[in-house]
Design a protein around this motif. Structure first.
Motif, PDB file in Angstrom:
ATOM      1  N   PRO A   8       0.842  -1.193   0.000  1.00 27.41           N
ATOM      2  CA  PRO A   8       0.000   0.000   0.000  1.00 27.41           C
ATOM      3  C   PRO A   8       0.888   1.258   0.000  1.00 27.41           C
ATOM      4  O   PRO A   8       1.745   1.424   0.865  1.00 27.41           O
ATOM      5  N   ALA A  10      -0.722   4.361  -1.254  1.00 28.50           N
ATOM      6  CA  ALA A  10      -1.714   5.304  -1.783  1.00 28.50           C
ATOM      7  C   ALA A  10      -2.135   6.373  -0.780  1.00 28.50           C
ATOM      8  O   ALA A  10      -3.126   7.067  -0.987  1.00 28.50           O
ATOM      9  N   GLY A  11      -1.394   6.498   0.314  1.00 28.73           N
ATOM     10  CA  GLY A  11      -1.761   7.467   1.353  1.00 28.73           C
ATOM     11  C   GLY A  11      -1.468   8.902   0.950  1.00 28.73           C
ATOM     12  O   GLY A  11      -0.984   9.176  -0.152  1.00 28.73           O
ATOM     13  N   GLY A  13       0.229  11.021   3.251  1.00 29.62           N
ATOM     14  CA  GLY A  13       1.432  11.465   3.959  1.00 29.62           C
ATOM     15  C   GLY A  13       1.226  12.778   4.688  1.00 29.62           C
ATOM     16  O   GLY A  13       2.128  13.625   4.708  1.00 29.62           O
ATOM     17  N   THR A  14       0.072  12.942   5.316  1.00 31.18           N
ATOM     18  CA  THR A  14      -0.250  14.232   5.949  1.00 31.18           C
ATOM     19  C   THR A  14       0.735  14.603   7.054  1.00 31.18           C
ATOM     20  O   THR A  14       1.123  15.762   7.183  1.00 31.18           O
ATOM     21  N   ARG A  15       1.176  13.596   7.832  1.00 28.92           N
ATOM     22  CA  ARG A  15       2.086  13.910   8.946  1.00 28.92           C
ATOM     23  C   ARG A  15       3.478  14.307   8.474  1.00 28.92           C
ATOM     24  O   ARG A  15       4.261  14.857   9.233  1.00 28.92           O
ATOM     25  N   LYS A  22       4.789  11.380   0.628  1.00 27.69           N
ATOM     26  CA  LYS A  22       6.120  11.068   1.193  1.00 27.69           C
ATOM     27  C   LYS A  22       6.869   9.966   0.458  1.00 27.69           C
ATOM     28  O   LYS A  22       8.087   9.959   0.418  1.00 27.69           O
ATOM     29  N   GLN A  23       6.125   9.030  -0.152  1.00 24.31           N
ATOM     30  CA  GLN A  23       6.793   7.902  -0.799  1.00 24.31           C
ATOM     31  C   GLN A  23       7.611   8.276  -2.017  1.00 24.31           C
ATOM     32  O   GLN A  23       8.445   7.514  -2.473  1.00 24.31           O
ATOM     33  N   GLY A  80      -7.498   3.098  -2.235  1.00 23.30           N
ATOM     34  CA  GLY A  80      -8.734   3.635  -1.689  1.00 23.30           C
ATOM     35  C   GLY A  80      -8.469   4.735  -0.669  1.00 23.30           C
ATOM     36  O   GLY A  80      -7.332   5.184  -0.508  1.00 23.30           O
ATOM     37  N   THR A  82      -8.675   4.697   2.627  1.00 21.15           N
ATOM     38  CA  THR A  82      -7.979   4.301   3.863  1.00 21.15           C
ATOM     39  C   THR A  82      -6.985   3.195   3.518  1.00 21.15           C
ATOM     40  O   THR A  82      -7.103   2.559   2.462  1.00 21.15           O
ATOM     41  N   SER A  86      -7.163   0.296   0.594  1.00 25.46           N
ATOM     42  CA  SER A  86      -6.093   0.120  -0.395  1.00 25.46           C
ATOM     43  C   SER A  86      -5.614  -1.330  -0.422  1.00 25.46           C
ATOM     44  O   SER A  86      -5.419  -1.909  -1.497  1.00 25.46           O
ATOM     45  N   LYS A 210       8.944   3.139   9.837  1.00 22.38           N
ATOM     46  CA  LYS A 210       7.988   3.671   8.858  1.00 22.38           C
ATOM     47  C   LYS A 210       8.241   5.167   8.728  1.00 22.38           C
ATOM     48  O   LYS A 210       8.202   5.890   9.720  1.00 22.38           O
TER      49      LYS A 210
HETATM   50  N1  CTP Z   1      -1.821   3.958   2.612  1.00 20.12           N
HETATM   51  C1  CTP Z   1      -2.553   3.575   1.474  1.00 20.12           C
HETATM   52  N2  CTP Z   1      -3.807   4.077   1.264  1.00 20.12           N
HETATM   53  C2  CTP Z   1      -4.361   4.936   2.145  1.00 20.12           C
HETATM   54  C3  CTP Z   1      -3.652   5.321   3.318  1.00 20.12           C
HETATM   55  C4  CTP Z   1      -2.365   4.801   3.521  1.00 20.12           C
HETATM   56  O1  CTP Z   1      -2.052   2.798   0.659  1.00 20.12           O
HETATM   57  N3  CTP Z   1      -5.575   5.428   1.883  1.00 20.12           N
HETATM   58  C5  CTP Z   1      -0.437   3.475   2.793  1.00 20.12           C
HETATM   59  C6  CTP Z   1       0.568   4.621   2.879  1.00 20.12           C
HETATM   60  O2  CTP Z   1       0.882   5.106   1.586  1.00 20.12           O
HETATM   61  C7  CTP Z   1       1.713   4.008   3.647  1.00 20.12           C
HETATM   62  C8  CTP Z   1       1.055   2.914   4.490  1.00 20.12           C
HETATM   63  O3  CTP Z   1      -0.279   2.782   4.013  1.00 20.12           O
HETATM   64  O4  CTP Z   1       2.688   3.403   2.829  1.00 20.12           O
HETATM   65  C9  CTP Z   1       1.101   3.266   5.971  1.00 20.12           C
HETATM   66  O5  CTP Z   1       0.315   4.410   6.201  1.00 20.12           O
HETATM   67  P1  CTP Z   1       0.830   5.783   6.826  1.00 20.12           P
HETATM   68  O6  CTP Z   1       2.244   5.669   7.254  1.00 20.12           O
HETATM   69  O7  CTP Z   1      -0.199   6.257   7.792  1.00 20.12           O
HETATM   70  O8  CTP Z   1       0.862   6.730   5.523  1.00 20.12           O
HETATM   71  P2  CTP Z   1      -0.109   7.927   5.168  1.00 20.12           P
HETATM   72  O9  CTP Z   1      -1.510   7.550   5.488  1.00 20.12           O
HETATM   73  O10 CTP Z   1       0.208   8.326   3.778  1.00 20.12           O
HETATM   74  O11 CTP Z   1       0.414   9.067   6.151  1.00 20.12           O
HETATM   75  P3  CTP Z   1      -0.470   9.985   7.133  1.00 20.12           P
HETATM   76  O12 CTP Z   1      -1.231   9.019   8.019  1.00 20.12           O
HETATM   77  O13 CTP Z   1       0.535  10.810   7.864  1.00 20.12           O
HETATM   78  O14 CTP Z   1      -1.375  10.797   6.247  1.00 20.12           O
END
Ligand code: CTP
Ligand code: MG
Length: 231
Positions: A8, A10-11, A13-15, A22-23, A80, A82, A86, A210
């Motif tokens: 996964p 697809a996040g 990377g808000t933090r 971030k990826q 997706g 979340t 995804s 991570k």
């Molecule tokens: N991920 C994903 N689909 C989402 C949310 C997260 O594929 N809708 C993936 C992220 O890309 C990451 C992994 O799940 O590789 C772990 O999530 P996290 O470290 O929380 O990444 P993010 O959700 O992108 O960061 P943040 O919570 O800070 O927004």
């Protein structure tokens, strides 16, 4: 035995607070996601890589991550809203011959092959395994009012990483049950635990961080420099 890994990525990377996901940020000039993919591409026990990315990031992914390397195992899938969604999107695209599925965060570029191999071997025996390290810090459960509720014994606390590895049927059942019951978890094992299936710990490395907040970039670059001096 056929083995697939779902990555996964697809996040949002808000933090990380960066202008891009971030990826796609680089460590010593190479995108974070490329480090992650390289390890699984090279691992001979992995037959297929299902890379789950954001629908707006196909172009950046192809240009910055896929084009510069010769990956042969990767299938791209749209993610997706979340992490759980995804992973489920990825699960639907796994090859029908797959026996064992690993789920590994795109944002954990420092995973080592020995842990992947051990996860697969232990999953053949135990059906569900997750990589973890003993908690270094004391962890407290805190009420919403900001006061401590209690302190669990640290000897029983582990920080959970990825990969998390399961037999294909078990992970699919766990996700479908969670969808039916409208449950969202922050990891895949939680969904399997809800089916009352025992989940075995595979001892990992503290290095498998991570990438989440900006200081993680500095730590990761230091670790990459350390590893590159090892051989
Ligand atoms: N991920 C994903 N689909 C989402 C949310 C997260 O594929 N809708 C993936 C992220 O890309 C990451 C992994 O799940 O590789 C772990 O999530 P996290 O470290 O929380 O990444 P993010 O959700 O992108 O960061 P943040 O919570 O800070 O927004
Ligand atoms: Mg997140």
């Amino acid at each position: 035995i056929k083995t697939s890994v779902i990555i996964p990525a697809a996040g949002q990377g808000t933090r990380m607070n960066a202008p891009i996901n971030k990826q796609y940020l680089t460590l010593r000039g190479k995108p974070i996601l490329s480090y992650t993919l390289d390890v699984f591409e090279r691992c001979s026990l992995i037959d297929e890589i299902i890379l789950v990315i954001n629908k707006n990031e196909f172009k950046i992914c192809r240009q910055q991550v896929l084009a510069p390397h010769n990956y042969s195992k990767i299938k791209l899938v749209e993610g997706g809203s979340t992490r759980q969604k995804s992973v489920y999107e990825g699960l639907k695209k796994v090859s029908p011959q797959t026996d064992i599925v690993l789920v590994h965060d795109g944002a954990r570029p420092l995973i080592k092959e020995d842990i992947i191999v051990q996860s697969i071997y232990e999953t053949i025996q135990h059906k569900a395994t997750i990589v973890a390290v003993p908690a270094k810090n004391t962890i407290k459960v805190v009420e919403k009012d900001g006061f401590v509720e209690y302190t669990p014994n640290r000897d029983f606390l582990f920080e959970i990483q990825t990969p998390q590895t399961f037999t294909y049927d078990l992970l699919l059942d766990a996700h479908e049950k969670a969808i039916q019951e409208e449950v969202e978890g922050t990891d895949d094992a939680f969904l399997v635990e809800r089916m009352c299936v025992p989940v075995k710990i595979v001892r990992g490395h503290y290095n498998n961080i991570k990438i989440t907040t900006p200081e993680d970039l500095i730590i990761a670059e230091s670790l990459i420099d350390l590893f590159s001096g090892e051989h």
